[in-house]
Write a protein that holds these residues in place. Sequence first.
Motif, PDB file in Angstrom:
ATOM      1  N   GLU A  91       0.832  -1.211   0.000  1.00 13.88           N
ATOM      2  CA  GLU A  91       0.000   0.000   0.000  1.00 13.88           C
ATOM      3  C   GLU A  91       0.866   1.261   0.000  1.00 13.88           C
ATOM      4  O   GLU A  91       0.570   2.231  -0.702  1.00 13.88           O
ATOM      5  N   LEU A  92       1.948   1.242   0.769  1.00 20.01           N
ATOM      6  CA  LEU A  92       2.876   2.372   0.813  1.00 20.01           C
ATOM      7  C   LEU A  92       3.523   2.571  -0.552  1.00 20.01           C
ATOM      8  O   LEU A  92       3.609   3.700  -1.041  1.00 20.01           O
ATOM      9  N   GLY A  93       3.966   1.482  -1.176  1.00 20.28           N
ATOM     10  CA  GLY A  93       4.575   1.572  -2.498  1.00 20.28           C
ATOM     11  C   GLY A  93       3.624   2.160  -3.522  1.00 20.28           C
ATOM     12  O   GLY A  93       4.001   3.017  -4.327  1.00 20.28           O
ATOM     13  N   ILE A  94       2.365   1.727  -3.492  1.00 17.06           N
ATOM     14  CA  ILE A  94       1.359   2.240  -4.429  1.00 17.06           C
ATOM     15  C   ILE A  94       1.093   3.717  -4.176  1.00 17.06           C
ATOM     16  O   ILE A  94       1.013   4.516  -5.113  1.00 17.06           O
ATOM     17  N   MET A  95       0.974   4.108  -2.912  1.00 14.93           N
ATOM     18  CA  MET A  95       0.730   5.514  -2.581  1.00 14.93           C
ATOM     19  C   MET A  95       1.892   6.389  -3.074  1.00 14.93           C
ATOM     20  O   MET A  95       1.665   7.443  -3.676  1.00 14.93           O
ATOM     21  N   LEU A  96       3.120   5.938  -2.861  1.00  9.63           N
ATOM     22  CA  LEU A  96       4.281   6.713  -3.305  1.00  9.63           C
ATOM     23  C   LEU A  96       4.332   6.788  -4.828  1.00  9.63           C
ATOM     24  O   LEU A  96       4.624   7.840  -5.393  1.00  9.63           O
ATOM     25  N   ALA A  97       4.025   5.670  -5.490  1.00 10.86           N
ATOM     26  CA  ALA A  97       4.050   5.649  -6.955  1.00 10.86           C
ATOM     27  C   ALA A  97       2.971   6.556  -7.540  1.00 10.86           C
ATOM     28  O   ALA A  97       3.222   7.283  -8.507  1.00 10.86           O
ATOM     29  N   LYS A  98       1.773   6.531  -6.962  1.00 14.33           N
ATOM     30  CA  LYS A  98       0.687   7.386  -7.448  1.00 14.33           C
ATOM     31  C   LYS A  98       1.016   8.864  -7.263  1.00 14.33           C
ATOM     32  O   LYS A  98       0.516   9.710  -7.989  1.00 14.33           O
ATOM     33  N   ASN A  99       1.842   9.166  -6.295  1.00  9.77           N
ATOM     34  CA  ASN A  99       2.196  10.549  -5.985  1.00  9.77           C
ATOM     35  C   ASN A  99       3.657  10.839  -6.320  1.00  9.77           C
ATOM     36  O   ASN A  99       4.306  11.650  -5.660  1.00  9.77           O
ATOM     37  N   SER A 100       4.169  10.189  -7.360  1.00 11.76           N
ATOM     38  CA  SER A 100       5.592  10.314  -7.696  1.00 11.76           C
ATOM     39  C   SER A 100       5.986  11.753  -8.039  1.00 11.76           C
ATOM     40  O   SER A 100       7.099  12.170  -7.732  1.00 11.76           O
ATOM     41  N   GLY A 101       5.086  12.505  -8.645  1.00  8.84           N
ATOM     42  CA  GLY A 101       5.388  13.904  -8.954  1.00  8.84           C
ATOM     43  C   GLY A 101       5.606  14.724  -7.691  1.00  8.84           C
ATOM     44  O   GLY A 101       6.558  15.499  -7.593  1.00  8.84           O
ATOM     45  N   ALA A 102       4.727  14.539  -6.729  1.00 10.68           N
ATOM     46  CA  ALA A 102       4.863  15.246  -5.450  1.00 10.68           C
ATOM     47  C   ALA A 102       6.113  14.781  -4.711  1.00 10.68           C
ATOM     48  O   ALA A 102       6.831  15.595  -4.115  1.00 10.68           O
ATOM     49  N   LEU A 103       6.386  13.488  -4.771  1.00 10.70           N
ATOM     50  CA  LEU A 103       7.579  12.936  -4.116  1.00 10.70           C
ATOM     51  C   LEU A 103       8.846  13.538  -4.721  1.00 10.70           C
ATOM     52  O   LEU A 103       9.773  13.903  -3.995  1.00 10.70           O
ATOM     53  N   ALA A 104       8.865  13.691  -6.043  1.00  7.14           N
ATOM     54  CA  ALA A 104      10.023  14.296  -6.708  1.00  7.14           C
ATOM     55  C   ALA A 104      10.234  15.733  -6.230  1.00  7.14           C
ATOM     56  O   ALA A 104      11.373  16.154  -5.995  1.00  7.14           O
ATOM     57  N   LYS A 105       9.136  16.476  -6.064  1.00  6.84           N
ATOM     58  CA  LYS A 105       9.241  17.852  -5.573  1.00  6.84           C
ATOM     59  C   LYS A 105       9.798  17.884  -4.151  1.00  6.84           C
ATOM     60  O   LYS A 105      10.625  18.732  -3.820  1.00  6.84           O
ATOM     61  N   LEU A 106       9.349  16.947  -3.318  1.00  4.35           N
ATOM     62  CA  LEU A 106       9.850  16.878  -1.942  1.00  4.35           C
ATOM     63  C   LEU A 106      11.343  16.558  -1.927  1.00  4.35           C
ATOM     64  O   LEU A 106      12.110  17.139  -1.142  1.00  4.35           O
ATOM     65  N   LEU A 107      11.761  15.652  -2.794  1.00  2.38           N
ATOM     66  CA  LEU A 107      13.176  15.289  -2.862  1.00  2.38           C
ATOM     67  C   LEU A 107      14.040  16.437  -3.385  1.00  2.38           C
ATOM     68  O   LEU A 107      15.232  16.496  -3.103  1.00  2.38           O
ATOM     69  N   LYS A 108      13.425  17.363  -4.099  1.00  4.16           N
ATOM     70  CA  LYS A 108      14.157  18.527  -4.611  1.00  4.16           C
ATOM     71  C   LYS A 108      14.149  19.688  -3.628  1.00  4.16           C
ATOM     72  O   LYS A 108      14.665  20.752  -3.913  1.00  4.16           O
ATOM     73  N   GLY A 109      13.509  19.494  -2.461  1.00  2.00           N
ATOM     74  CA  GLY A 109      13.579  20.514  -1.430  1.00  2.00           C
ATOM     75  C   GLY A 109      12.291  21.239  -1.097  1.00  2.00           C
ATOM     76  O   GLY A 109      12.277  22.086  -0.215  1.00  2.00           O
ATOM     77  N   ALA A 110      11.217  20.933  -1.804  1.00  2.31           N
ATOM     78  CA  ALA A 110       9.938  21.566  -1.470  1.00  2.31           C
ATOM     79  C   ALA A 110       9.465  21.049  -0.107  1.00  2.31           C
ATOM     80  O   ALA A 110       9.796  19.934   0.294  1.00  2.31           O
ATOM     81  N   THR A 111       8.718  21.869   0.588  1.00  2.49           N
ATOM     82  CA  THR A 111       8.179  21.431   1.873  1.00  2.49           C
ATOM     83  C   THR A 111       6.880  20.661   1.633  1.00  2.49           C
ATOM     84  O   THR A 111       6.218  20.823   0.599  1.00  2.49           O
ATOM     85  N   ALA A 112       6.521  19.846   2.609  1.00  2.00           N
ATOM     86  CA  ALA A 112       5.266  19.102   2.521  1.00  2.00           C
ATOM     87  C   ALA A 112       4.097  20.068   2.408  1.00  2.00           C
ATOM     88  O   ALA A 112       3.146  19.828   1.653  1.00  2.00           O
ATOM     89  N   GLU A 113       4.174  21.176   3.122  1.00  2.00           N
ATOM     90  CA  GLU A 113       3.109  22.183   3.084  1.00  2.00           C
ATOM     91  C   GLU A 113       2.924  22.731   1.669  1.00  2.00           C
ATOM     92  O   GLU A 113       1.794  22.862   1.188  1.00  2.00           O
ATOM     93  N   GLN A 114       4.028  23.023   0.973  1.00  2.00           N
ATOM     94  CA  GLN A 114       3.950  23.542  -0.392  1.00  2.00           C
ATOM     95  C   GLN A 114       3.327  22.509  -1.340  1.00  2.00           C
ATOM     96  O   GLN A 114       2.453  22.837  -2.140  1.00  2.00           O
TER      97      GLN A 114
END
Length: 96
Positions: A56-79
């Motif tokens: 379930e975690l893997g699917i959630m991360l995969a479905k939100n890969s765009g947001a995850l990429a932004k977080l890995l680039k330094g965006a905050t969770a709030e943004q």
Amino acid sequence: MAIIIRYVVEHKGVEKFVTADKKEADKYDKMLDLADNLSEYIEAKGLAIEGSVLEELGIMLAKNSGALAKLLKGATAEQVLAEDSAEVITLDKKKA
């Protein structure tokens, strides 16, 4: 009589998604492959997570890969969450 073409995405022997759009089916299949890779990576890093939760975690991360990429680039969770909520469209039903 009509002929209907349906694309069925199966994952680990279970039917997960049915659509008439090949592009959509391919996209969903790729998302499931990414989810498997993420789950395998998380497990290999030593996190002891129960199998269904890990999937379930893997699917959630995969479905939100765009947001995850932004977080890995330094965006905050709030943004990222603010951007996600900005994509939601609500319709006001006005009484005439």
